[in-house]
Design a protein around this motif. Structure first.
Motif, PDB file in Angstrom:
ATOM      1  N   ALA A  20      22.827   8.819 -13.748  1.00 48.94           N
ATOM      2  CA  ALA A  20      22.457   8.891 -15.296  1.00 48.94           C
ATOM      3  C   ALA A  20      23.437   9.245 -16.285  1.00 48.94           C
ATOM      4  CB  ALA A  20      21.292   9.950 -15.490  1.00 48.94           C
ATOM      5  N   ARG A  21      24.271  10.330 -15.680  1.00 46.39           N
ATOM      6  CA  ARG A  21      25.543  10.578 -16.509  1.00 46.39           C
ATOM      7  C   ARG A  21      26.407   9.448 -16.612  1.00 46.39           C
ATOM      8  NH1 ARG A  21      28.851  16.419 -15.679  1.00 46.39           N
ATOM      9  NH2 ARG A  21      30.189  16.126 -17.419  1.00 46.39           N
ATOM     10  N   ALA A  22      26.462   8.961 -15.483  1.00 45.57           N
ATOM     11  CA  ALA A  22      27.748   7.966 -15.629  1.00 45.57           C
ATOM     12  C   ALA A  22      27.253   6.769 -16.685  1.00 45.57           C
ATOM     13  CB  ALA A  22      27.791   7.402 -14.025  1.00 45.57           C
ATOM     14  N   MET A  23      25.956   6.411 -16.459  1.00 45.16           N
ATOM     15  CA  MET A  23      25.419   5.534 -17.457  1.00 45.16           C
ATOM     16  C   MET A  23      25.405   5.851 -18.778  1.00 45.16           C
ATOM     17  SD  MET A  23      21.791   4.632 -15.511  1.00 45.16           S
ATOM     18  CE  MET A  23      20.991   3.670 -16.707  1.00 45.16           C
ATOM     19  N   SER A  77      24.468  -4.589  -5.544  1.00 42.37           N
ATOM     20  CA  SER A  77      26.055  -4.065  -5.443  1.00 42.37           C
ATOM     21  C   SER A  77      26.000  -3.546  -3.581  1.00 42.37           C
ATOM     22  CB  SER A  77      26.238  -3.009  -6.133  1.00 42.37           C
ATOM     23  OG  SER A  77      25.606  -2.014  -5.835  1.00 42.37           O
ATOM     24  N   SER A  78      27.107  -4.198  -3.201  1.00 39.20           N
ATOM     25  CA  SER A  78      27.242  -3.776  -1.645  1.00 39.20           C
ATOM     26  C   SER A  78      28.760  -3.369  -1.318  1.00 39.20           C
ATOM     27  CB  SER A  78      26.593  -4.903  -0.949  1.00 39.20           C
ATOM     28  OG  SER A  78      26.907  -4.554   0.326  1.00 39.20           O
ATOM     29  N   ASN A 142      30.650   6.890  -3.088  1.00 38.93           N
ATOM     30  CA  ASN A 142      29.483   7.578  -3.249  1.00 38.93           C
ATOM     31  C   ASN A 142      28.344   6.693  -4.203  1.00 38.93           C
ATOM     32  OD1 ASN A 142      28.476   9.266  -5.838  1.00 38.93           O
ATOM     33  ND2 ASN A 142      27.718  10.233  -3.976  1.00 38.93           N
ATOM     34  N   LEU A 143      27.079   6.744  -3.957  1.00 40.28           N
ATOM     35  CA  LEU A 143      26.302   5.935  -4.927  1.00 40.28           C
ATOM     36  C   LEU A 143      26.514   6.235  -6.460  1.00 40.28           C
ATOM     37  CD1 LEU A 143      23.698   4.356  -5.599  1.00 40.28           C
ATOM     38  CD2 LEU A 143      22.444   6.402  -5.232  1.00 40.28           C
ATOM     39  N   VAL A 147      27.907   3.492  -9.406  1.00 38.99           N
ATOM     40  CA  VAL A 147      27.374   3.238 -10.522  1.00 38.99           C
ATOM     41  C   VAL A 147      28.683   3.499 -11.692  1.00 38.99           C
ATOM     42  CG1 VAL A 147      25.547   3.922 -12.197  1.00 38.99           C
ATOM     43  CG2 VAL A 147      25.034   3.831  -9.821  1.00 38.99           C
ATOM     44  N   GLN A 148      29.386   4.407 -11.607  1.00 40.97           N
ATOM     45  CA  GLN A 148      30.202   4.717 -12.719  1.00 40.97           C
ATOM     46  C   GLN A 148      31.287   3.472 -12.812  1.00 40.97           C
ATOM     47  OE1 GLN A 148      31.094   8.197 -14.390  1.00 40.97           O
ATOM     48  NE2 GLN A 148      31.362   6.062 -15.681  1.00 40.97           N
TER      49      GLN A 148
END
Ligand code: SAH
Length: 256
Positions: A20-23, A77-78, A142-143, A147-148
């Motif tokens: 959420a922070r990265a977003m 994403s993989s 790391n997940l 996302v970041q």
């Protein structure tokens, strides 16, 4: 523009907060969670830091289908290149495609569970597959960090002053429309007694893969559904169709 991040079966609530922070850092707002192990959770809120508003508005779903029902483009994403039937992109190229598709519809980027990533069934819902290039000896990020990286590339592609790609001529069919198409195909195959010769019952999975890879747009969807309905009207004794289209002509008129 509507771009959502979908996290599937996240085990560690801290990763949800960090995502959420990265977003939020990169201007993304829509967080969707599919079967999170624990949410809401104090660990998620702690890691979100100033992005707890994204956690408050996050939507939780039981099925991935629900999280992407309204979406045109769905990107998986993989870390591993195991789904070779899909075009494999890097996040930068992917961001350009996402920004373009988001001008005429909703887009989802889907992230898998921490240890094992997205399942083949989950990947079968995706139109594109994106992998962050890494050292080949250790490719799994790391997940939240994955996302970041995607969020950062999206920011570069969308920040004020970035050149805006032309929107798609015709919006893509949504997840829910694709689901209806597959039901319709299944029904017609049954009616014409088409035999699954894939040796293992993979026929529908292969058909899904084919059409997801094709990125069917609204006009093409109308044509496909129209063809299926026409086949049925030749064979059907009575009733029993999947929810019908507005009319076959609508699709033909708009298509170029
Ligand atoms: N072994 C798993 C890693 C799971 S990590 C796999 O092969 O995918 C959790 C999630 O983070 C993944 O499902 C993926 O969505 C994302 N991720 C991790 N590393 C990535 C990478 N190099 N490229 C793209 N996504 C990645």
């Amino acid at each position: 523009m509507s771009i959502r991040i979908v996290l599937v079966e996240t085990r560690h609530p801290g990763n949800i907060g960090a995502a959420a922070r990265a977003m939020k850092n990169m201007g993304l707002q829509e967080l969707h969670l599919v079967r999170p192990r624990s949410f809401p959770d104090p660990e998620a809120s702690a890691r979100a830091s100033g992005a707890d508003d994204l956690l408050e508005t996050a939507q939780v779903h039981e099925h991935l289908e629900d999280a992407i029902a309204a979406c045109g483009l769905v990107v998986g994403s993989s870390a591993r290149q195991r789904y070779l039937s899909l075009n494999l992109l890097e996040p930068r190229e992917c961001a350009a495609r996402i920004v373009q598709a988001s001008r005429s519809g909703k887009v989802a980027i889907v992230f898998g569970t921490e240890r094992t990533g997205l399942t083949n069934a989950e990947l079968a819902h995706c139109n594109l597959l994106a992998t962050i290039p890494t050292d080949s000896r250790y490719s799994s990020l790391n997940l939240a960090m994955a996302v970041q990286v995607f969020a950062y590339e999206l920011w570069l592609a969308m920040r004020p002053g970035a050149p805006l790609p032309a929107p798609l001529e015709v919006p893509l069919a949504t997840g829910v429309e694709m689901t209806r198409l597959y039901k319709h195909i299944e029904q017609v195959l049954e009616q014409v007694e088409f035999r699954d010769r894939t040796g293992g019952g993979y026929l529908m999975a292969r058909i899904r893969r084919l059409f997801n890879r094709a990125q069917v747009d609204q006009n093409e969807m109308n044509i496909l559904r129209g063809i299926l309905t026409a086949v049925q009207s030749k064979r059907r004794p009575a009733g029993n169709t999947v929810e019908s289209l507005p009319s076959q002509d609508d699709g033909m008129e708009k298509s170029s």
